[in-house]
Design a protein around this motif. Structure first.
Motif, PDB file in Angstrom:
ATOM      1  N   HIS A  38       1.451  -6.631  31.107  1.00 11.85           N
ATOM      2  CA  HIS A  38       2.822  -7.001  30.730  1.00 11.85           C
ATOM      3  C   HIS A  38       3.737  -7.031  31.951  1.00 11.85           C
ATOM      4  O   HIS A  38       4.529  -7.974  32.127  1.00 11.85           O
ATOM      5  CB  HIS A  38       3.337  -6.010  29.685  1.00 11.85           C
ATOM      6  CG  HIS A  38       4.818  -6.019  29.503  1.00 11.85           C
ATOM      7  ND1 HIS A  38       5.516  -7.118  29.037  1.00 11.85           N
ATOM      8  CD2 HIS A  38       5.749  -5.043  29.733  1.00 11.85           C
ATOM      9  CE1 HIS A  38       6.810  -6.827  28.978  1.00 11.85           C
ATOM     10  NE2 HIS A  38       6.981  -5.595  29.406  1.00 11.85           N
TER      11      HIS A  38
ATOM     12  N   TYR B 147       0.018  -2.385  29.475  1.00  9.81           N
ATOM     13  CA  TYR B 147       1.293  -2.227  30.174  1.00  9.81           C
ATOM     14  C   TYR B 147       1.266  -2.931  31.528  1.00  9.81           C
ATOM     15  O   TYR B 147       2.212  -3.646  31.895  1.00  9.81           O
ATOM     16  CB  TYR B 147       1.610  -0.743  30.359  1.00  9.81           C
ATOM     17  CG  TYR B 147       2.924  -0.485  31.073  1.00  9.81           C
ATOM     18  CD1 TYR B 147       4.130  -0.482  30.379  1.00  9.81           C
ATOM     19  CD2 TYR B 147       2.956  -0.259  32.442  1.00  9.81           C
ATOM     20  CE1 TYR B 147       5.332  -0.250  31.033  1.00  9.81           C
ATOM     21  CE2 TYR B 147       4.156  -0.031  33.108  1.00  9.81           C
ATOM     22  CZ  TYR B 147       5.340  -0.019  32.400  1.00  9.81           C
ATOM     23  OH  TYR B 147       6.524   0.198  33.060  1.00  9.81           O
TER      24      TYR B 147
ATOM     25  N   ILE C  53       4.196   0.675  23.189  1.00  4.59           N
ATOM     26  CA  ILE C  53       4.100  -0.370  24.209  1.00  4.59           C
ATOM     27  C   ILE C  53       4.822  -1.637  23.762  1.00  4.59           C
ATOM     28  O   ILE C  53       5.551  -2.261  24.538  1.00  4.59           O
ATOM     29  CB  ILE C  53       2.622  -0.662  24.534  1.00  4.59           C
ATOM     30  CG1 ILE C  53       1.993   0.539  25.230  1.00  4.59           C
ATOM     31  CG2 ILE C  53       2.504  -1.898  25.413  1.00  4.59           C
ATOM     32  CD1 ILE C  53       0.514   0.412  25.447  1.00  4.59           C
TER      33      ILE C  53
ATOM     34  N   PHE D  62       6.093   6.935  24.411  1.00  7.87           N
ATOM     35  CA  PHE D  62       4.963   6.768  25.324  1.00  7.87           C
ATOM     36  C   PHE D  62       4.728   8.049  26.127  1.00  7.87           C
ATOM     37  O   PHE D  62       3.583   8.467  26.349  1.00  7.87           O
ATOM     38  CB  PHE D  62       5.253   5.593  26.253  1.00  7.87           C
ATOM     39  CG  PHE D  62       4.077   5.137  27.069  1.00  7.87           C
ATOM     40  CD1 PHE D  62       2.940   4.631  26.462  1.00  7.87           C
ATOM     41  CD2 PHE D  62       4.104   5.201  28.452  1.00  7.87           C
ATOM     42  CE1 PHE D  62       1.858   4.196  27.221  1.00  7.87           C
ATOM     43  CE2 PHE D  62       3.040   4.770  29.218  1.00  7.87           C
ATOM     44  CZ  PHE D  62       1.909   4.267  28.602  1.00  7.87           C
TER      45      PHE D  62
ATOM     46  N   PRO E  68      -3.598   1.432  26.746  1.00  5.26           N
ATOM     47  CA  PRO E  68      -2.183   1.301  27.116  1.00  5.26           C
ATOM     48  C   PRO E  68      -1.964   0.933  28.580  1.00  5.26           C
ATOM     49  O   PRO E  68      -1.040   0.181  28.899  1.00  5.26           O
ATOM     50  CB  PRO E  68      -1.604   2.686  26.797  1.00  5.26           C
ATOM     51  CG  PRO E  68      -2.773   3.618  26.890  1.00  5.26           C
ATOM     52  CD  PRO E  68      -3.941   2.819  26.380  1.00  5.26           C
TER      53      PRO E  68
END
Length: 422
Positions: free
Chosen positions: A338, A335, A30, A71, A331
């Motif tokens: 982000h 993510y 990530i 990922f 995650p």
């Protein structure tokens, strides 16, 4: 046969414990994607400083494509580890729960698209690939490897041929809902930025890696297996990467045309074309055999190294490592945060550049500074989750909505069940 070493230094941790190295590998993947989104654009920014341009090119040459594909490989690892919590679940219900998770992940990705930020959101493709890859959990490893190998060998060529055909064929207007739906499905499966034909292969590789790790941990050989996995992965990664750079700098040596930076620039989900050499040069984000070999090798290195360091001997994680692990175990939350933050800051930065008639974006639009700020935010999320001993909010939502929970009997193949129970 020699009995496996059961000394404390090589004793397998309890099978109920998490594989810490996998969570840490997710964190690395990530953070690598964050760096690709925020730092790589500096490499082609004429207004950036020389150091920033060099840093952008360095990140682009190392983690830009490998992080996203790691990922994806970890998605396959997660499928295997996830099903270990469904021990008294029938096969049909197990696949249904995974399908629900995949649909929810795809839905989250779809909801992020209207943000119209600078990031090509992976979640919609990821969820579809998860649904398609899930039935492979019921297959023996040789069958999984065969399917993955076929996708590895022929997926990129099919993608390139289909794109070439579409480019040469008049297209119906996308205003027709049926045409738009068909194009959307085609992009998800073959011609998109992260097509299932490529990402399913990565997930199948992850399934094989997870089975290898579980068997090695049960046999007490985890350290040896992970060391070999990391060394082999690094060797293949460097060989293909260096080979690609040599071909890029000296294409005439191999009788190839000089296409410049395009040879090793992002393929946006497909090879440069259908010619044989275009399938054998490791063009990032292309899904051709060379690119997939390189990126799967990179994933093997990261996973093997971190599992070897953190899971091959009994020890208690210090809080700093536990915080990083907690962030890696969330995650989807990390993510999504982000993507939302980057889109919001990017739009603000573009407006500020327009208002000030500036040729470059403010520091919070992209660059090393905003990357470090976002990295600090990720670590802070990890600290909070570790202190509260909670999973990420989106991960908790997925678990609740999909009905994933603990159980006694596994829906996995007999060989995998035996490896997990030894």
């Amino acid at each position: 046969m020699t009995a496996p070493d059961r000394s404390p230094s090589s004793a397998a941790p309890p099978m109920t414990s998490r594989i810490v190295g996998v969570d840490l590998a997710r964190f690395v993947a990530i953070v690598g994607m964050m760096a690709a989104h925020l730092i790589v654009p500096l490499g082609s920014d004429a207004s950036a400083s020389t150091i920033d341009r060099l840093l952008g090119k360095l990140v682009g040459a190392t983690v830009s494509s490998t992080s996203a594909t790691t990922f994806a490989v970890l998605g396959g690892v997660s499928l295997v580890l996830l099903t270990r919590s469904m021990r008294d679940t029938s096969t049909r219900r197990m696949l249904l729960r995974i399908a629900v998770r995949g649909i929810l992940i795809s839905l989250i990705g779809t909801l992020l698209l209207p943000l119209d930020g600078p990031i090509s959101v992976v979640l919609t493709f990821y969820g579809v690939a998860m649904i398609i890859a899930a039935p492979a959990l019921l297959l023996p490893s040789w069958a999984v490897a065969t399917i993955a190998g076929a996708l590895w060998m022929f997926g990129g060529a099919l993608n390139a041929h289909l794109r070439a055909t579409l480019a040469a064929t008049p297209q119906l207007p996308a205003t027709d809902p049926a045409v738009a739906a068909a194009r959307g499905l085609r992009d998800l499966l073959i011609t998109g930025h992260y097509p299932a034909i490529t990402w399913v292969a990565y997930m199948l590789a992850g399934i094989l890696i997870a089975r290898l790790l579980l068997k090695a941990r049960a046999d007490g050989t985890l350290r040896s297996v992970c060391t070999r996995l990391a060394v082999a992965g690094l060797a293949v990664y460097l060989l293909v990467t260096v080979g690609g750079r040599i071909v890029r700098m000296r294409p005439g040596w191999f009788g190839l045309p000089d296409v410049g930076e395009r040879m090793l620039s992002s393929g946006f989900g497909a090879p440069l074309g259908a010619d044989l050499w275009m399938l054998l040069v490791p063009t990032p984000h292309s899904g051709n055999p060379a690119d997939m070999l390189r990126t799967i090798a990179g994933a093997c290195f990261v996973i093997g190294l971190l599992v070897a360091v953190f899971d091959t001997r009994p020890h208690r994680l210090r809080f700093v490592w536990e915080s990083i692990r907690a962030a890696g175990a969330a995650p989807l939350t990390i993510y999504t945060t982000h993507v939302v933050a980057t889109a919001a800051l990017y739009h603000l930065a573009v407006q500020a550049a327009v208002d000030t008639v500036s040729p470059s974006l403010p520091w919070y639009g992209r660059g090393t500074a905003i990357f470090l700020v976002q990295l600090a935010a990720v670590l802070l999320i990890g600290v909070v989750l570790a202190a509260l001993r909670r999973r990420g909010p989106l991960e908790a939502m997925l678990a609740w909505l999909s009905g994933a929970g603990g159980s006694r009997r596994s829906a996995l193949p007999d060989a995998e069940v035996a490896a997990a129970r030894r």
